[in-house]
Design a protein around this motif. Structure first.
Motif, PDB file in Angstrom:
ATOM      1  N   LYS A 124       0.815  -1.212   0.000  1.00 55.27           N
ATOM      2  CA  LYS A 124       0.000   0.000   0.000  1.00 55.27           C
ATOM      3  C   LYS A 124       0.854   1.270   0.000  1.00 55.27           C
ATOM      4  CE  LYS A 124      -3.650  -2.329   2.612  1.00 55.27           C
ATOM      5  NZ  LYS A 124      -4.320  -2.439   3.944  1.00 55.27           N
ATOM      6  N   GLN A 125       2.181   1.082  -0.042  1.00 50.99           N
ATOM      7  CA  GLN A 125       3.133   2.196  -0.014  1.00 50.99           C
ATOM      8  C   GLN A 125       2.893   3.099   1.206  1.00 50.99           C
ATOM      9  OE1 GLN A 125       2.792   3.983  -3.957  1.00 50.99           O
ATOM     10  NE2 GLN A 125       4.299   2.561  -4.769  1.00 50.99           N
ATOM     11  N   GLN A 126       2.711   2.446   2.344  1.00 53.50           N
ATOM     12  CA  GLN A 126       2.491   3.138   3.610  1.00 53.50           C
ATOM     13  C   GLN A 126       3.715   3.003   4.503  1.00 53.50           C
ATOM     14  OE1 GLN A 126      -1.059   1.211   5.087  1.00 53.50           O
ATOM     15  NE2 GLN A 126      -2.424   2.602   3.970  1.00 53.50           N
ATOM     16  N   ASP A 127       3.866   3.943   5.446  1.00 53.56           N
ATOM     17  CA  ASP A 127       4.930   3.844   6.427  1.00 53.56           C
ATOM     18  C   ASP A 127       4.755   2.587   7.277  1.00 53.56           C
ATOM     19  OD1 ASP A 127       5.956   6.221   5.519  1.00 53.56           O
ATOM     20  OD2 ASP A 127       5.181   7.428   7.183  1.00 53.56           O
ATOM     21  N   ILE A 128       5.879   2.032   7.696  1.00 52.62           N
ATOM     22  CA  ILE A 128       5.874   0.807   8.502  1.00 52.62           C
ATOM     23  C   ILE A 128       6.462   1.138   9.862  1.00 52.62           C
ATOM     24  CG2 ILE A 128       6.721  -1.571   8.641  1.00 52.62           C
ATOM     25  CD1 ILE A 128       7.190  -1.214   5.482  1.00 52.62           C
ATOM     26  N   ILE A 133       9.759 -10.077   1.867  1.00 54.72           N
ATOM     27  CA  ILE A 133       8.975  -8.932   1.403  1.00 54.72           C
ATOM     28  C   ILE A 133       9.233  -8.668  -0.077  1.00 54.72           C
ATOM     29  CG2 ILE A 133       8.460  -6.501   1.808  1.00 54.72           C
ATOM     30  CD1 ILE A 133       7.731  -8.482   4.129  1.00 54.72           C
ATOM     31  N   LYS A 134       8.156  -8.484  -0.821  1.00 51.74           N
ATOM     32  CA  LYS A 134       8.242  -8.232  -2.262  1.00 51.74           C
ATOM     33  C   LYS A 134       7.868  -6.792  -2.567  1.00 51.74           C
ATOM     34  CE  LYS A 134       8.999 -12.620  -2.589  1.00 51.74           C
ATOM     35  NZ  LYS A 134      10.390 -13.097  -2.688  1.00 51.74           N
ATOM     36  N   ASP A 135       8.415  -6.282  -3.645  1.00 51.18           N
ATOM     37  CA  ASP A 135       8.086  -4.926  -4.084  1.00 51.18           C
ATOM     38  C   ASP A 135       6.591  -4.799  -4.326  1.00 51.18           C
ATOM     39  OD1 ASP A 135      10.522  -3.571  -4.113  1.00 51.18           O
ATOM     40  OD2 ASP A 135      11.108  -4.534  -5.976  1.00 51.18           O
ATOM     41  N   SER A 136       6.091  -3.587  -4.094  1.00 52.45           N
ATOM     42  CA  SER A 136       4.664  -3.333  -4.360  1.00 52.45           C
ATOM     43  C   SER A 136       4.414  -3.274  -5.863  1.00 52.45           C
ATOM     44  CB  SER A 136       4.251  -2.012  -3.715  1.00 52.45           C
ATOM     45  OG  SER A 136       5.038  -0.957  -4.209  1.00 52.45           O
ATOM     46  N   LYS A 185      11.878   0.731   2.230  1.00 53.09           N
ATOM     47  CA  LYS A 185      11.826   2.128   2.657  1.00 53.09           C
ATOM     48  C   LYS A 185      10.726   2.364   3.688  1.00 53.09           C
ATOM     49  CE  LYS A 185      13.595   3.848  -1.765  1.00 53.09           C
ATOM     50  NZ  LYS A 185      13.315   4.706  -2.942  1.00 53.09           N
ATOM     51  N   ASN A 186      10.875   3.493   4.376  1.00 57.94           N
ATOM     52  CA  ASN A 186       9.850   3.994   5.303  1.00 57.94           C
ATOM     53  C   ASN A 186       9.541   3.006   6.422  1.00 57.94           C
ATOM     54  OD1 ASN A 186       9.577   6.367   3.703  1.00 57.94           O
ATOM     55  ND2 ASN A 186       8.217   5.251   2.312  1.00 57.94           N
ATOM     56  N   VAL A 187      10.611   2.375   6.940  1.00 56.88           N
ATOM     57  CA  VAL A 187      10.480   1.499   8.105  1.00 56.88           C
ATOM     58  C   VAL A 187      11.031   2.250   9.312  1.00 56.88           C
ATOM     59  CG1 VAL A 187      11.161  -0.687   9.163  1.00 56.88           C
ATOM     60  CG2 VAL A 187      10.706  -0.575   6.692  1.00 56.88           C
ATOM     61  N   GLN A 200      15.583  -2.488  12.181  1.00 59.40           N
ATOM     62  CA  GLN A 200      15.937  -1.298  11.409  1.00 59.40           C
ATOM     63  C   GLN A 200      17.094  -1.603  10.457  1.00 59.40           C
ATOM     64  OE1 GLN A 200      14.134   1.929  12.245  1.00 59.40           O
ATOM     65  NE2 GLN A 200      14.695   1.884  10.079  1.00 59.40           N
ATOM     66  N   THR A 201      18.033  -2.406  10.920  1.00 54.64           N
ATOM     67  CA  THR A 201      19.181  -2.783  10.097  1.00 54.64           C
ATOM     68  C   THR A 201      18.761  -3.635   8.906  1.00 54.64           C
ATOM     69  OG1 THR A 201      20.602  -2.718  12.059  1.00 54.64           O
ATOM     70  CG2 THR A 201      21.434  -3.925  10.155  1.00 54.64           C
ATOM     71  N   MET A 202      17.880  -4.594   9.132  1.00 54.66           N
ATOM     72  CA  MET A 202      17.436  -5.463   8.039  1.00 54.66           C
ATOM     73  C   MET A 202      16.607  -4.705   7.015  1.00 54.66           C
ATOM     74  SD  MET A 202      18.925  -8.258   8.484  1.00 54.66           S
ATOM     75  CE  MET A 202      19.750  -9.175   9.795  1.00 54.66           C
ATOM     76  N   ALA A 203      15.825  -3.750   7.461  1.00 55.52           N
ATOM     77  CA  ALA A 203      15.066  -2.929   6.517  1.00 55.52           C
ATOM     78  C   ALA A 203      16.029  -2.200   5.585  1.00 55.52           C
ATOM     79  CB  ALA A 203      14.184  -1.943   7.263  1.00 55.52           C
ATOM     80  N   ASN A 204      17.121  -1.690   6.148  1.00 52.10           N
ATOM     81  CA  ASN A 204      18.141  -1.031   5.334  1.00 52.10           C
ATOM     82  C   ASN A 204      18.811  -2.033   4.399  1.00 52.10           C
ATOM     83  OD1 ASN A 204      21.216  -0.319   5.013  1.00 52.10           O
ATOM     84  ND2 ASN A 204      20.210   1.646   5.376  1.00 52.10           N
ATOM     85  N   TYR A 205      19.146  -3.191   4.915  1.00 45.92           N
ATOM     86  CA  TYR A 205      19.858  -4.201   4.122  1.00 45.92           C
ATOM     87  C   TYR A 205      19.047  -4.615   2.896  1.00 45.92           C
ATOM     88  CZ  TYR A 205      22.515  -8.465   3.118  1.00 45.92           C
ATOM     89  OH  TYR A 205      23.277  -9.432   2.511  1.00 45.92           O
TER      90      TYR A 205
END
Length: 211
Positions: free
Chosen positions: A45-49, A208-211, A79-81, A70-75
């Motif tokens: 949904k391209q929303q903040d997580i 997690i897959k791209d929207s 975005k927007n985690v 937070q590190t894995m979201a970056n890896y």
């Protein structure tokens, strides 16, 4: 999912490369799936997580979880985690947690020294540091709505059947390394718990897959 070379500090990258998500058991994958689904829904949904990791004292497992998430979201370039942590009461971030993260490659600095020391925890040169200190889950530092509450210990899970403002409440509990404080096994057990949490969060974000 990885599009570019990760921007993490090289020592953290090396720790991540040595993780083995294949060791996550089928039973544990069932426990992790609701968080995977929550993150995927937000990405689609391209929303903040917003993820708030909650443990009774906000001193050990919830901080490991916040930092590694937070590190894995970056890896994985998701975005927007925004990752947080809190407790049913505030105590202090246990120093062995900071030391364990330091040995995994994080840059740790003490911003203030008192009974509840505040730490700056950096995982990449060009990213904001995570601010680590013990706080209640409803602290002003944490989100008030539109977040998932991830319960990282059994006692917090039992004590908080309802988390105000949370869109989703997800129990993902871990054994407490506190049992080994001031023993010869302390360093080993904190590292073990940190890497378990890192491994499971790697597994989650890798789905997690791209929207």
């Amino acid at each position: 999912m990885i599009k570019n070379k990760p921007t993490l500090f090289s020592n953290i990258e090396q720790v991540i490369k040595e993780l083995n998500p294949k060791t996550v058991s089928p039973e544990r994958k069932v426990v992790l799936q609701p968080l995977t689904d929550y993150i995927q829904s937000k990405v689609s949904k391209q929303q903040d997580i917003r993820l708030n990791f909650i443990c009774t004292h906000n001193s050990r497992r919830s901080h490991f979880s916040q930092v590694w998430a937070q590190t894995m979201a970056n890896y994985f370039h998701i975005k927007n985690v925004f990752c947080y942590s809190g407790g049913t009461e505030a105590t202090a971030l246990y120093p062995m947690v900071a030391e364990t993260l330091r040995k995994s490659g994080f840059q740790i600095n003490e911003i203030s020294q008192n009974k509840n020391t505040v730490y700056s925890i950096k995982y990449a040169e060009n990213e904001h540091p995570i601010i680590g200190y013990s706080k209640k889950l409803e602290d002003d530092f944490n989100p008030k709505s539109e977040f998932a509450a991830i319960m990282t210990c059994d006692s917090a899970n039992e004590a908080c059947p309802f988390v105000p403002g949370a869109e989703k409440r997800i129990p993902i509990t871990f054994e407490d390394p506190k049992a080994f404080d001031n023993t010869p096994q302390q360093e080993e057990k904190y590292k073990e718990r940190s890497l378990q949490i890192a491994n499971e969060l790697f597994y989650i974000f890798s789905q997690i897959k791209d929207s």
